[in-house]
Design an enzyme around this catalytic site. Sequence first.
Site, PDB file in Angstrom:
ATOM      1  N   MET A  30       9.829  -0.134 -12.091  1.00 20.38           N
ATOM      2  CA  MET A  30      10.779   0.576 -12.406  1.00 20.38           C
ATOM      3  C   MET A  30      12.186   0.492 -11.931  1.00 20.38           C
ATOM      4  O   MET A  30      13.106   1.251 -11.733  1.00 20.38           O
ATOM      5  CB  MET A  30      10.162   2.092 -12.368  1.00 20.38           C
ATOM      6  CG  MET A  30       9.108   2.332 -13.256  1.00 20.38           C
ATOM      7  SD  MET A  30       8.768   4.004 -13.933  1.00 20.38           S
ATOM      8  CE  MET A  30       8.482   4.940 -12.361  1.00 20.38           C
ATOM      9  N   LEU A  33      14.450  -1.914  -6.735  1.00 12.05           N
ATOM     10  CA  LEU A  33      13.692  -2.848  -6.099  1.00 12.05           C
ATOM     11  C   LEU A  33      13.542  -2.796  -4.504  1.00 12.05           C
ATOM     12  O   LEU A  33      14.817  -2.697  -3.986  1.00 12.05           O
ATOM     13  CB  LEU A  33      13.911  -4.328  -6.600  1.00 12.05           C
ATOM     14  CG  LEU A  33      13.468  -4.434  -8.222  1.00 12.05           C
ATOM     15  CD1 LEU A  33      14.045  -6.006  -8.247  1.00 12.05           C
ATOM     16  CD2 LEU A  33      12.121  -4.163  -8.575  1.00 12.05           C
ATOM     17  N   HIS A  34      12.517  -2.644  -3.743  1.00  8.97           N
ATOM     18  CA  HIS A  34      12.365  -3.094  -2.554  1.00  8.97           C
ATOM     19  C   HIS A  34      11.376  -4.075  -2.016  1.00  8.97           C
ATOM     20  O   HIS A  34      10.876  -4.612  -3.063  1.00  8.97           O
ATOM     21  CB  HIS A  34      11.916  -1.819  -1.647  1.00  8.97           C
ATOM     22  CG  HIS A  34      10.926  -1.119  -2.302  1.00  8.97           C
ATOM     23  ND1 HIS A  34       9.712  -1.555  -2.160  1.00  8.97           N
ATOM     24  CD2 HIS A  34      10.694   0.194  -3.068  1.00  8.97           C
ATOM     25  CE1 HIS A  34       8.744  -0.820  -2.902  1.00  8.97           C
ATOM     26  NE2 HIS A  34       9.358   0.272  -3.256  1.00  8.97           N
ATOM     27  N   GLU A  35      11.244  -4.420  -0.836  1.00 13.31           N
ATOM     28  CA  GLU A  35      10.652  -5.386  -0.448  1.00 13.31           C
ATOM     29  C   GLU A  35       9.018  -5.168  -1.013  1.00 13.31           C
ATOM     30  O   GLU A  35       8.407  -6.613  -1.314  1.00 13.31           O
ATOM     31  CB  GLU A  35      10.460  -5.504   0.955  1.00 13.31           C
ATOM     32  CG  GLU A  35       9.573  -6.571   1.783  1.00 13.31           C
ATOM     33  CD  GLU A  35      10.071  -8.070   1.255  1.00 13.31           C
ATOM     34  OE1 GLU A  35      11.225  -8.146   0.979  1.00 13.31           O
ATOM     35  OE2 GLU A  35       9.107  -8.977   1.250  1.00 13.31           O
ATOM     36  N   HIS A  37       8.111  -4.389  -4.076  1.00  8.81           N
ATOM     37  CA  HIS A  37       8.137  -5.026  -5.379  1.00  8.81           C
ATOM     38  C   HIS A  37       8.252  -6.373  -5.210  1.00  8.81           C
ATOM     39  O   HIS A  37       7.599  -7.547  -5.894  1.00  8.81           O
ATOM     40  CB  HIS A  37       9.369  -4.587  -6.213  1.00  8.81           C
ATOM     41  CG  HIS A  37       9.376  -3.060  -6.392  1.00  8.81           C
ATOM     42  ND1 HIS A  37      10.515  -2.159  -5.877  1.00  8.81           N
ATOM     43  CD2 HIS A  37       8.515  -2.324  -7.162  1.00  8.81           C
ATOM     44  CE1 HIS A  37      10.264  -1.017  -6.371  1.00  8.81           C
ATOM     45  NE2 HIS A  37       9.042  -0.952  -7.183  1.00  8.81           N
ATOM     46  N   GLN A 148      -1.068  -1.967  -4.498  1.00  3.98           N
ATOM     47  CA  GLN A 148      -2.084  -1.096  -4.151  1.00  3.98           C
ATOM     48  C   GLN A 148      -1.590   0.228  -3.845  1.00  3.98           C
ATOM     49  O   GLN A 148      -2.253   1.423  -3.725  1.00  3.98           O
ATOM     50  CB  GLN A 148      -2.745  -1.537  -2.593  1.00  3.98           C
ATOM     51  CG  GLN A 148      -3.787  -0.795  -2.426  1.00  3.98           C
ATOM     52  CD  GLN A 148      -4.328  -1.274  -1.089  1.00  3.98           C
ATOM     53  OE1 GLN A 148      -4.390  -2.356  -0.758  1.00  3.98           O
ATOM     54  NE2 GLN A 148      -4.668  -0.386  -0.034  1.00  3.98           N
ATOM     55  N   ASP A 150       0.005   2.475  -5.630  1.00  2.00           N
ATOM     56  CA  ASP A 150      -0.458   3.418  -6.733  1.00  2.00           C
ATOM     57  C   ASP A 150      -2.005   2.908  -7.088  1.00  2.00           C
ATOM     58  O   ASP A 150      -2.260   2.341  -8.151  1.00  2.00           O
ATOM     59  CB  ASP A 150       0.617   3.098  -7.901  1.00  2.00           C
ATOM     60  CG  ASP A 150       1.886   3.491  -7.470  1.00  2.00           C
ATOM     61  OD1 ASP A 150       2.080   4.681  -7.568  1.00  2.00           O
ATOM     62  OD2 ASP A 150       2.741   2.744  -7.289  1.00  2.00           O
ATOM     63  N   SER A 186      10.275   3.669  -4.034  1.00  2.00           N
ATOM     64  CA  SER A 186      11.531   4.030  -4.284  1.00  2.00           C
ATOM     65  C   SER A 186      11.988   5.316  -4.038  1.00  2.00           C
ATOM     66  O   SER A 186      13.061   5.882  -3.768  1.00  2.00           O
ATOM     67  CB  SER A 186      11.513   3.552  -5.841  1.00  2.00           C
ATOM     68  OG  SER A 186      11.185   2.281  -6.107  1.00  2.00           O
TER      69      SER A 186
HETATM   70  O1  PAF Z   1       4.190   1.132 -10.775  1.00  2.00           O
HETATM   71  C1  PAF Z   1       5.177   1.362 -11.421  1.00  2.00           C
HETATM   72  O2  PAF Z   1       6.432   1.118 -11.088  1.00  2.00           O
HETATM   73  C2  PAF Z   1       5.140   2.020 -12.841  1.00  2.00           C
HETATM   74  O3  PAF Z   1       4.200   2.764 -13.144  1.00  2.00           O
HETATM   75  C3  PAF Z   1       4.931   0.792 -13.901  1.00  2.00           C
HETATM   76  C4  PAF Z   1       3.574   0.123 -13.781  1.00  2.00           C
HETATM   77  C5  PAF Z   1       6.007  -0.137 -13.951  1.00  2.00           C
HETATM   78  C6  PAF Z   1       4.873   1.399 -15.258  1.00  2.00           C
HETATM   79  O4  PAF Z   1       5.891   1.902 -15.665  1.00  2.00           O
END
Ligand code: PAF
Length: 286
Positions: A30, A33-35, A37, A148, A150, A186
Amino acid sequence: MQIVERIEPLRMALAEPRSRSVRIALVPTMGALHEGHLALVDRARARAGCVVMSVFVNPLQFGPNEDFARYPRNREGDARAAEARGVDFLFAPQPDEIYRPGRAVSVLPTALASRWEGASRPGHFAGVLTVVAKLFNIVQPDVAVFGQKDIQQAALVRALVRDLDFPIQIIVAPTVREHDGVALSSRNAYLSAPDRKRARVLSRAIFAMRDAFDQGERSTASLEALGNAVVGAEPEVHLEYLAVMDPDTLEPRALASTGAIVAIAARIGNTRLIDNVILGIPADAA
Ligand code: PAF
């Protein structure tokens, strides 16, 4: 790196690597972006010759009182970071490209989504799975990489792929942490300086439970009592759950064993944070 905002041009662009049998990886995000991602991009790159990152703040996965409007957005910064890390295609659609008027179908999860995050955020996982299924159909990747942090989302995405027969390999990459143990998110951007310090208690609690497990403690009640005591020392941190759970069903466990998940969610001011560790498995073994 090519930035693509619409579905059809992305499909056309991906036809070329696909025609050469180049493996395609998807990193759904979404943005902001950070490290954490960017580490997913590294995992994707190790498994595919073409890396697609999506940046889409998915309205469907936010409840009416959640932070959709204030969720951090940084289009230019995200594009710079993704390009520097070697992303080939950045898919950054507007909401009306993803959700057209008259939309009639959603992906509804079953029991796996009812506890933990699902209990606190009704409808959240239907929103996540609907957009992930759409992204899978749009990109048709060979592999997709999720974080991980999430962990319930990762379990549900695995279930999505299994139950709806997506021919996609799911990789779950370890959580990236700040030097003081706080998981990158984030949403950390919302924290005031004192709250950022308080946020350390989440990882402190689950690390204490992991260490006790490593020293032989197997009783979930004892592990949870230990974690609760750690969180209790920070009265401004409001615990939502702290539990030892089965990695497949996410059901609570009476006895902890290797592979079980210790997960925590807490509110600090208006910010809700989550974190987890997997017992008995080194953090970078994913
Ligand atoms: O983990 C996330 O950033 C979001 O839930 C995802 C998987 C991009 C879906 O919107």
